[in-house]
Design a protein around this motif. Structure first.
Motif, PDB file in Angstrom:
ATOM      1  N   PRO A  97       0.840  -1.209   0.000  1.00 29.47           N
ATOM      2  CA  PRO A  97       0.000   0.000   0.000  1.00 29.47           C
ATOM      3  C   PRO A  97       0.870   1.254   0.000  1.00 29.47           C
ATOM      4  O   PRO A  97       1.936   1.289   0.641  1.00 29.47           O
ATOM      5  N   GLU A  98       0.428   2.273  -0.715  1.00 27.88           N
ATOM      6  CA  GLU A  98       1.226   3.487  -0.841  1.00 27.88           C
ATOM      7  C   GLU A  98       1.517   4.095   0.523  1.00 27.88           C
ATOM      8  O   GLU A  98       0.629   4.266   1.348  1.00 27.88           O
ATOM      9  N   GLY A  99       2.796   4.377   0.757  1.00 30.74           N
ATOM     10  CA  GLY A  99       3.227   4.935   2.029  1.00 30.74           C
ATOM     11  C   GLY A  99       3.589   3.890   3.054  1.00 30.74           C
ATOM     12  O   GLY A  99       4.108   4.232   4.126  1.00 30.74           O
ATOM     13  N   GLY A 100       3.337   2.626   2.764  1.00 34.02           N
ATOM     14  CA  GLY A 100       3.601   1.563   3.728  1.00 34.02           C
ATOM     15  C   GLY A 100       4.881   0.809   3.426  1.00 34.02           C
ATOM     16  O   GLY A 100       5.617   1.132   2.488  1.00 34.02           O
ATOM     17  N   ASN A 101       5.147  -0.220   4.216  1.00 34.25           N
ATOM     18  CA  ASN A 101       6.339  -1.044   3.993  1.00 34.25           C
ATOM     19  C   ASN A 101       6.055  -2.541   4.134  1.00 34.25           C
ATOM     20  O   ASN A 101       6.978  -3.351   4.104  1.00 34.25           O
ATOM     21  N   GLU A 102       4.783  -2.908   4.300  1.00 29.48           N
ATOM     22  CA  GLU A 102       4.405  -4.306   4.417  1.00 29.48           C
ATOM     23  C   GLU A 102       3.757  -4.746   3.107  1.00 29.48           C
ATOM     24  O   GLU A 102       2.962  -4.019   2.523  1.00 29.48           O
ATOM     25  N   SER A 103       4.112  -5.941   2.625  1.00 26.49           N
ATOM     26  CA  SER A 103       3.595  -6.414   1.342  1.00 26.49           C
ATOM     27  C   SER A 103       2.539  -7.489   1.542  1.00 26.49           C
ATOM     28  O   SER A 103       2.531  -8.210   2.553  1.00 26.49           O
ATOM     29  N   PHE A 104       1.660  -7.597   0.536  1.00 26.96           N
ATOM     30  CA  PHE A 104       0.545  -8.541   0.592  1.00 26.96           C
ATOM     31  C   PHE A 104       0.336  -9.160  -0.794  1.00 26.96           C
ATOM     32  O   PHE A 104       0.630  -8.536  -1.810  1.00 26.96           O
ATOM     33  N   SER A 105      -0.220 -10.348  -0.817  1.00 26.96           N
ATOM     34  CA  SER A 105      -0.704 -10.934  -2.064  1.00 26.96           C
ATOM     35  C   SER A 105      -2.077 -10.324  -2.329  1.00 26.96           C
ATOM     36  O   SER A 105      -2.990 -10.471  -1.510  1.00 26.96           O
ATOM     37  N   ALA A 106      -2.224  -9.635  -3.469  1.00 25.06           N
ATOM     38  CA  ALA A 106      -3.428  -8.819  -3.659  1.00 25.06           C
ATOM     39  C   ALA A 106      -3.768  -8.666  -5.129  1.00 25.06           C
ATOM     40  O   ALA A 106      -2.911  -8.773  -6.012  1.00 25.06           O
ATOM     41  N   GLY A 162     -18.932   2.378   5.317  1.00 28.64           N
ATOM     42  CA  GLY A 162     -19.811   3.542   5.301  1.00 28.64           C
ATOM     43  C   GLY A 162     -20.748   3.594   4.112  1.00 28.64           C
ATOM     44  O   GLY A 162     -21.686   4.393   4.105  1.00 28.64           O
ATOM     45  N   GLY A 163     -20.508   2.754   3.095  1.00 28.27           N
ATOM     46  CA  GLY A 163     -21.417   2.681   1.960  1.00 28.27           C
ATOM     47  C   GLY A 163     -20.894   3.369   0.719  1.00 28.27           C
ATOM     48  O   GLY A 163     -20.098   4.306   0.790  1.00 28.27           O
ATOM     49  N   GLY A 164     -21.358   2.900  -0.440  1.00 28.91           N
ATOM     50  CA  GLY A 164     -20.953   3.478  -1.710  1.00 28.91           C
ATOM     51  C   GLY A 164     -21.757   4.714  -2.055  1.00 28.91           C
ATOM     52  O   GLY A 164     -22.796   4.996  -1.471  1.00 28.91           O
ATOM     53  N   GLY A 165     -21.246   5.479  -3.039  1.00 27.97           N
ATOM     54  CA  GLY A 165     -21.956   6.663  -3.508  1.00 27.97           C
ATOM     55  C   GLY A 165     -22.100   7.750  -2.474  1.00 27.97           C
ATOM     56  O   GLY A 165     -23.027   8.556  -2.546  1.00 27.97           O
ATOM     57  N   THR A 166     -21.184   7.803  -1.517  1.00 31.94           N
ATOM     58  CA  THR A 166     -21.338   8.683  -0.363  1.00 31.94           C
ATOM     59  C   THR A 166     -20.132   9.584  -0.142  1.00 31.94           C
ATOM     60  O   THR A 166     -20.254  10.783  -0.016  1.00 31.94           O
ATOM     61  N   PHE A 167     -18.939   8.985  -0.105  1.00 31.63           N
ATOM     62  CA  PHE A 167     -17.729   9.721   0.243  1.00 31.63           C
ATOM     63  C   PHE A 167     -16.912  10.114  -0.984  1.00 31.63           C
ATOM     64  O   PHE A 167     -15.910  10.809  -0.858  1.00 31.63           O
ATOM     65  N   GLY A 168     -17.337   9.668  -2.149  1.00 38.82           N
ATOM     66  CA  GLY A 168     -16.621   9.963  -3.375  1.00 38.82           C
ATOM     67  C   GLY A 168     -16.911   8.896  -4.403  1.00 38.82           C
ATOM     68  O   GLY A 168     -17.773   8.039  -4.216  1.00 38.82           O
ATOM     69  N   VAL A 169     -16.181   8.940  -5.507  1.00 35.49           N
ATOM     70  CA  VAL A 169     -16.322   7.941  -6.566  1.00 35.49           C
ATOM     71  C   VAL A 169     -15.042   7.113  -6.595  1.00 35.49           C
ATOM     72  O   VAL A 169     -13.969   7.616  -6.949  1.00 35.49           O
ATOM     73  N   VAL A 170     -15.154   5.861  -6.194  1.00 38.69           N
ATOM     74  CA  VAL A 170     -14.007   4.958  -6.174  1.00 38.69           C
ATOM     75  C   VAL A 170     -13.665   4.546  -7.597  1.00 38.69           C
ATOM     76  O   VAL A 170     -14.533   4.143  -8.375  1.00 38.69           O
ATOM     77  N   LEU A 171     -12.396   4.664  -7.945  1.00 32.21           N
ATOM     78  CA  LEU A 171     -11.921   4.255  -9.260  1.00 32.21           C
ATOM     79  C   LEU A 171     -11.360   2.846  -9.246  1.00 32.21           C
ATOM     80  O   LEU A 171     -11.457   2.124 -10.251  1.00 32.21           O
ATOM     81  N   GLU A 172     -10.765   2.450  -8.125  1.00 33.56           N
ATOM     82  CA  GLU A 172     -10.240   1.095  -8.007  1.00 33.56           C
ATOM     83  C   GLU A 172     -10.067   0.739  -6.544  1.00 33.56           C
ATOM     84  O   GLU A 172      -9.990   1.622  -5.672  1.00 33.56           O
ATOM     85  N   SER A 173     -10.011  -0.555  -6.288  1.00 28.99           N
ATOM     86  CA  SER A 173      -9.699  -1.049  -4.953  1.00 28.99           C
ATOM     87  C   SER A 173      -8.688  -2.167  -5.073  1.00 28.99           C
ATOM     88  O   SER A 173      -8.574  -2.811  -6.126  1.00 28.99           O
ATOM     89  N   THR A 174      -7.964  -2.398  -3.998  1.00 33.67           N
ATOM     90  CA  THR A 174      -7.000  -3.500  -3.938  1.00 33.67           C
ATOM     91  C   THR A 174      -7.381  -4.394  -2.776  1.00 33.67           C
ATOM     92  O   THR A 174      -7.539  -3.914  -1.651  1.00 33.67           O
ATOM     93  N   MET A 175      -7.502  -5.703  -3.058  1.00 32.86           N
ATOM     94  CA  MET A 175      -8.015  -6.638  -2.061  1.00 32.86           C
ATOM     95  C   MET A 175      -7.035  -7.772  -1.810  1.00 32.86           C
ATOM     96  O   MET A 175      -6.447  -8.335  -2.738  1.00 32.86           O
TER      97      MET A 175
END
Length: 580
Positions: free
Chosen positions: A203-212, A299-312
């Motif tokens: 994740p940006e700003g972090g130092n731990e890696s994940f399979s994602a 908090g739900g979609g369509g509320t805090f902004g428009v998400v362009l992508e997510s990493t899971m």
């Protein structure tokens, strides 16, 4: 104009559209406290020029079947109508098109009966269109086919300058009508469809890696699962081909039949890339904008902004034990089987089972047990089904993709017909004592006897998942519940307003029986009663005040709003004029 992917707007199309939108906004402007003036034709033309072909017009998906559309005699298009009729109840037809919703009553104005629907039980039934005006209803008459952050930033600026109402839509797999609003400018994210896999995502700003896996906002789970399988990993996701993984599913919580072991979608997401209503493109994770990241994790979609992508976060490819039990339901064996699964639920939950259960069987999965252990575990249900001349299969499959392809695609919820839900998270204490089980079964028996309606059970709460307290913003009821239980309401395409209203009331009344025996629990905001009472407490509990503060911080002008979402403006707002 097209009924599927609309072509770039022409001047003539925009003139028609402006006339339609002016009527919409003029009605709002005369209605009271939330009056809005319509954008001028010059402002719309400037927006079309700035978006360079990404602003489109839209009519209801069924419009080619009608002679009259929005009061104008246009003639029937037999070729296009045949395509619509063939695909009307197919999720794969509806998902990649802007106009249709999975549940088409959200394409209509339910309060005024303005609609443009076919008969979902018989799409070639000419009674649906002969002599009928196809009306725009709640289908946004114009939308932006979002290709980048810039498109969203332009839309937010336009809304701020003109007062235009915004809505956000990905797949349209929405039980509560939040992905549209009458007369709105829609931000359609379905074509943000890039995917990538990293065994060492940081994740940006972090130092731990994940399979994602990183997913564009429009990627449906059908594509996600195939992509994950090709990379020999498992992603935890929804139970339908067309749910957009990065959309409202994950932001509202995101349950999966693997959630009992691996957590909700909000427990799995590592990072969002989002345009907030203040016009900023932001990365939200535990390090950067952690307040926004927490809000987006429930908090739900369509509320805090428009998400362009997510990493899971993903897991290695895994073997799954599958138990499929089915029999023909009668009033007697329905009550007997519900008692059996209520008695077994606590044991099964501790063993890692998840799935979908009903009064005539279940399809459950388990990533923890061996095949022999799984057979022993579900033997009481197998014996019962066979005693009712039913069927039972307990088998091992090599991957989630193998399970999804074999079982899920054929039992997904109905598409193309009006469906509403009333749901409740059923706490563990109703399964752990004889008194609790008796109280719960009393309600189930009462509903079956009174209404001849049996519940659906999503066996998908994160019961065994070791989450970090306070790391997500969903209601804490998810963490001490075993069932997400639902009642369904349906009606015909040509039902009257009062008949539709009666279905909402019936569904709410049945759901109230569950609220009465679980007063300290909550509901899943993505699938709850449309008229959920005290929804702030039901969906978010103690987290709501903090969510509201974050909403106001990133959306100070209130550009985004949706039904019973964080910061909801309430019934008096004109964008909800079509809700009953």
């Amino acid at each position: 104009m097209s009924v599927s992917f609309s072509p770039p707007v022409s001047f003539a199309a925009l003139v028609f559209l402006f006339a339609l939108s002016s009527v919409t906004f003029a009605a709002e402007a005369s209605s009271g406290t939330n009056a809005r003036s319509p954008p001028t034709q010059e402002q719309w033309m400037a927006l079309a020029d700035e978006l360079d072909g990404r602003l489109h017009t839209a009519l209801p998906v069924s419009s080619p079947c009608f002679e009259i559309v929005n009061g104008v005699h246009v003639g029937r298009n037999e070729t296009e109508c045949a395509i619509v009729q063939q695909g009307y109840t197919s999720p794969l037809f509806r998902s990649p098109r802007f106009s249709p919703r999975m549940f088409p009553h959200w394409e209509t104005c339910q309060k005024t009966a303005a609609k443009c629907l076919l008969d979902s039980s018989q799409p070639n039934n000419s009674v649906a269109w002969e002599g009928v005006d196809c009306e725009q209803g709640s289908v946004s008459p114009y939308y932006i086919d979002v290709q980048s952050a810039i498109d969203v930033q332009i839309a937010f600026r336009f809304a701020r300058e003109t007062g235009a109402v915004l809505s956000v839509k990905a797949s349209g797999h929405d039980y509560k009508g939040r992905s549209g609003a009458p007369g709105s400018l829609s931000l359609w994210t379905r074509n943000l469809n890039e995917m990538s896999y990293s065994a060492n995502f940081v994740p940006e700003g972090g130092n731990e890696s994940f399979s994602a896996i990183t997913l564009g906002a429009g990627v449906p789970f059908e594509d996600v699962y195939a992509f994950a399988d090709a990379n020999n990993v498992t992603i935890i996701g929804g139970y339908h081909q067309t749910i957009a993984a990065s959309g409202g599913w994950v932001m509202g919580g995101g349950h999966s039949v693997l959630s009992p072991v691996y957590g909700l979608g909000v427990d799995r997401v590592l990072q969002f890339r989002i345009v907030t209503p203040d016009g900023q493109l932001r990365v939200a994770n535990k390090i950067q904008n952690p307040d926004l990241f927490w809000a987006l994790r429930g908090g739900g979609g369509g509320t805090f902004g428009v998400v362009l992508e997510s990493t899971m976060l993903v897991e290695p490819q895994m073997k799954l034990q599958i138990a499929s039990v089915n029999f023909t339901q009668t009033p007697e064996n329905a009550q007997q089987f519900l008692k059996l699964i209520v008695d077994q639920t606590l044991k099964w939950s501790n063993e890692g089972w998840g799935g979908h259960m009903r009064a005539s069987g279940f399809i459950n999965v388990n990533p923890l047990l061996t095949l022999e252990q799984a057979k022993e575990s579900v033997q009481p249900a197998v014996d019962f089904a066979l005693s009712q001349n039913g069927t039972a299969v307990v088998e091992e499959l090599p991957s989630w993709q193998a399970f999804f392809s074999k079982y899920v695609v054929f039992v997904e919820s109905a598409i193309g017909a009006p469906v509403i839900l009333g749901t409740r998270l059923i706490p563990v204490d109703l399964f752990s004592t004889e008194a609790g089980k008796a109280k719960f079964l009393g309600v189930l028996d009462n509903v079956i006897a009174q209404f001849n309606i049996t519940p659906g059970v999503v066996y998908a709460t994160p019961f065994l998942f070791n989450h970090t307290e306070g790391s997500t913003s969903v209601t804490s009821a998810w963490r001490n519940s075993l069932w997400h239980m639902s009642y369904h309401g349906q009606w015909a395409y040509n039902s009257s307003v009062e008949e539709i209203r009666a279905q909402y009331e019936l569904n709410s009344n049945m759901t109230q029986m569950l609220r009465d025996i679980s007063p300290d629990s909550g509901a899943y905001l993505n699938e709850a009663d449309v008229h959920e009472p005290n929804h702030e407490e039901s969906f978010w509990g103690d987290n709501y005040p903090a969510l509201l503060d974050i909403k106001r911080r990133y959306d100070p002008d209130g550009l985004l709003d949706c039904w019973q979402c964080v910061g909801w403006k309430g019934l008096e707002d004109e964008r909800y004029k079509c809700y009953l």
